[in-house]
Design a protein around this motif. Structure first.
Motif, PDB file in Angstrom:
ATOM      1  N   SER A 172       0.840  -1.200   0.000  1.00  0.00           N
ATOM      2  CA  SER A 172       0.000   0.000   0.000  1.00  0.00           C
ATOM      3  C   SER A 172       0.872   1.247   0.000  1.00  0.00           C
ATOM      4  O   SER A 172       2.074   1.191   0.313  1.00  0.00           O
ATOM      5  CB  SER A 172      -0.884   0.018   1.256  1.00  0.00           C
ATOM      6  OG  SER A 172      -0.076   0.191   2.416  1.00  0.00           O
TER       7      SER A 172
ATOM      8  N   LEU B 222       0.763  -2.570  -5.916  1.00  0.00           N
ATOM      9  CA  LEU B 222      -0.550  -3.078  -6.314  1.00  0.00           C
ATOM     10  C   LEU B 222      -1.335  -2.138  -7.211  1.00  0.00           C
ATOM     11  O   LEU B 222      -2.310  -2.565  -7.837  1.00  0.00           O
ATOM     12  CB  LEU B 222      -1.382  -3.386  -5.066  1.00  0.00           C
ATOM     13  CG  LEU B 222      -0.803  -4.430  -4.115  1.00  0.00           C
ATOM     14  CD1 LEU B 222      -1.776  -4.701  -2.981  1.00  0.00           C
ATOM     15  CD2 LEU B 222      -0.475  -5.717  -4.851  1.00  0.00           C
ATOM     16  N   GLY B 223      -0.965  -0.857  -7.282  1.00  0.00           N
ATOM     17  CA  GLY B 223      -1.779   0.049  -8.074  1.00  0.00           C
ATOM     18  C   GLY B 223      -1.164   1.413  -8.271  1.00  0.00           C
ATOM     19  O   GLY B 223      -0.026   1.682  -7.859  1.00  0.00           O
ATOM     20  N   GLU B 224      -1.952   2.303  -8.903  1.00  0.00           N
ATOM     21  CA  GLU B 224      -1.457   3.632  -9.250  1.00  0.00           C
ATOM     22  C   GLU B 224      -1.202   4.497  -8.016  1.00  0.00           C
ATOM     23  O   GLU B 224      -0.327   5.350  -8.022  1.00  0.00           O
ATOM     24  CB  GLU B 224      -2.450   4.327 -10.195  1.00  0.00           C
ATOM     25  CG  GLU B 224      -2.528   3.682 -11.571  1.00  0.00           C
ATOM     26  CD  GLU B 224      -1.165   3.572 -12.229  1.00  0.00           C
ATOM     27  OE1 GLU B 224      -0.437   4.588 -12.282  1.00  0.00           O
ATOM     28  OE2 GLU B 224      -0.809   2.472 -12.686  1.00  0.00           O
TER      29      GLU B 224
ATOM     30  N   SER C 113       3.631  -3.779 -11.543  1.00  0.00           N
ATOM     31  CA  SER C 113       2.295  -3.601 -10.968  1.00  0.00           C
ATOM     32  C   SER C 113       1.277  -4.173 -11.943  1.00  0.00           C
ATOM     33  O   SER C 113       1.575  -4.330 -13.135  1.00  0.00           O
ATOM     34  CB  SER C 113       2.004  -2.123 -10.691  1.00  0.00           C
ATOM     35  OG  SER C 113       1.976  -1.373 -11.897  1.00  0.00           O
TER      36      SER C 113
ATOM     37  N   SER D  22      -6.363  -4.057  -8.407  1.00  0.00           N
ATOM     38  CA  SER D  22      -5.193  -3.671  -7.615  1.00  0.00           C
ATOM     39  C   SER D  22      -5.127  -4.533  -6.369  1.00  0.00           C
ATOM     40  O   SER D  22      -5.436  -4.084  -5.263  1.00  0.00           O
ATOM     41  CB  SER D  22      -5.274  -2.185  -7.241  1.00  0.00           C
ATOM     42  OG  SER D  22      -5.313  -1.374  -8.388  1.00  0.00           O
ATOM     43  N   ASP D  23      -4.740  -5.798  -6.547  1.00  0.00           N
ATOM     44  CA  ASP D  23      -4.697  -6.703  -5.414  1.00  0.00           C
ATOM     45  C   ASP D  23      -3.564  -7.706  -5.589  1.00  0.00           C
ATOM     46  O   ASP D  23      -2.892  -7.744  -6.628  1.00  0.00           O
ATOM     47  CB  ASP D  23      -6.040  -7.420  -5.217  1.00  0.00           C
ATOM     48  CG  ASP D  23      -6.512  -8.185  -6.451  1.00  0.00           C
ATOM     49  OD1 ASP D  23      -5.658  -8.548  -7.300  1.00  0.00           O
ATOM     50  OD2 ASP D  23      -7.719  -8.437  -6.574  1.00  0.00           O
TER      51      ASP D  23
ATOM     52  N   SER E 262     -11.330  -2.378  -9.091  1.00  0.00           N
ATOM     53  CA  SER E 262     -10.426  -1.460  -8.415  1.00  0.00           C
ATOM     54  C   SER E 262     -10.251  -0.156  -9.181  1.00  0.00           C
ATOM     55  O   SER E 262     -10.501  -0.078 -10.387  1.00  0.00           O
ATOM     56  CB  SER E 262      -9.059  -2.125  -8.223  1.00  0.00           C
ATOM     57  OG  SER E 262      -8.506  -2.456  -9.486  1.00  0.00           O
ATOM     58  N   GLY E 263      -9.829   0.874  -8.462  1.00  0.00           N
ATOM     59  CA  GLY E 263      -9.540   2.168  -9.063  1.00  0.00           C
ATOM     60  C   GLY E 263     -10.634   3.184  -8.782  1.00  0.00           C
ATOM     61  O   GLY E 263     -11.830   2.873  -8.821  1.00  0.00           O
TER      62      GLY E 263
END
Length: 255
Positions: free
Chosen positions: A64, A87-89, A109, A116-117, A244-245
């Motif tokens: 995170s 995991l994400g942006e 990523s 996003s996991d 996600s997002g």
């Protein structure tokens, strides 16, 4: 024209501002109700010791933005040749804030259309190349074991280190007043953590004159099937699963 329901944003306060601004831009009223508090570890000795050996890892995975911010308070410069996984942006943005980007590091990523996991990240990585390699996972004090299990199953030598605490806030007069306000009528809730959802139920049980049944009248917008399952297990039926997002979360508010 009747007023639209409020949009209750339950992320930790430090990660809620951008989403709240986007909600307001849609003409909706955001209400910040952080259901998780992020706090430093009381004893950071182990975290510092592990981070001092970063150069010995083939890959460091951050779960995170909070994990990134907590770790980089002890990192002077990212060691050359050590790959990162996020995991994400939001985590990519956190890395950039600390001077780490695709221009000077290898960052893996999930793709823009993937969740996003941990599951999506593991599918993105070449796990076979990590067999026999040292992998570090930086996360909160508690969390899912899926990522660590996935790396270990691929033959990696996995170390997990806690970088911060995550906890449900304690009840106080201000929090009680906010909860009474947002539960007085049906509203849209954006919840991005199963832990936060369980914490909310525990908090509502502490309120004078308030029943957990009030939660059943609310609309829950969640980005992951795991959170949707938690909501339904808690008796919350009005659940919208978006993927996600923030873009998908915001689209759900407009639909």
């Amino acid at each position: 024209m009747p007023e639209l329901p409020a949009v209750v944003i339950t992320r930790p306060r430090a990660q809620a501002g951008e989403l709240a601004a986007a909600v307001a831009a849609l003409g909706r009223r955001p209400v910040l109700l952080p259901l998780l508090e992020i706090a430093p570890l009381p004893d950071q000795t182990n975290l510092k010791a592990v981070l001092a050996g970063l150069a010995g890892y083939a890959l460091v995975a951050f779960v995170s933005p909070n994990a990134i911010d907590a770790a980089f308070s002890h990192i002077v410069a990212w060691p050359p040749g050590v790959a990162l996984a996020v995991l994400g942006e939001g985590s990519r943005a956190a890395l950039l804030a600390h001077g780490v980007s695709d221009a000077n590091a290898r960052i893996a990523s999930p793709g823009p259309d993937a969740a996003s996991d941990s599951e999506s990240l593991l599918r993105t990585l070449d796990l076979g190349a990590l067999a026999g390699q040292q992998v570090l996972i930086v996360r909160g004090e508690s969390g899912r074991e899926l990522m660590a299990d996935g790396f270990a199953a691929a033959g990696a030598i996995v170390t997990t280190v806690a970088a911060y605490q995550r906890r449900v806030p304690r009840m106080c007069a201000e929090l009680a007043a906010t909860l009474h306000g947002v539960l007085a009528a049906p509203n849209d809730w954006i919840v991005t953590s199963s832990e936060a959802l369980r914490g909310l139920v525990a908090l509502v049980e502490q309120l004078d004159g308030m029943s957990v049944s009030k939660l059943q009248q609310q609309h829950w917008i969640v980005p992951h099937a795991r959170i949707a399952e938690t909501a339904r297990a808690l008796g919350l039926a009005r659940v919208t699963l978006t993927g996600s997002g923030d873009v998908r979360l915001l689209a759900a508010l407009q639909s």
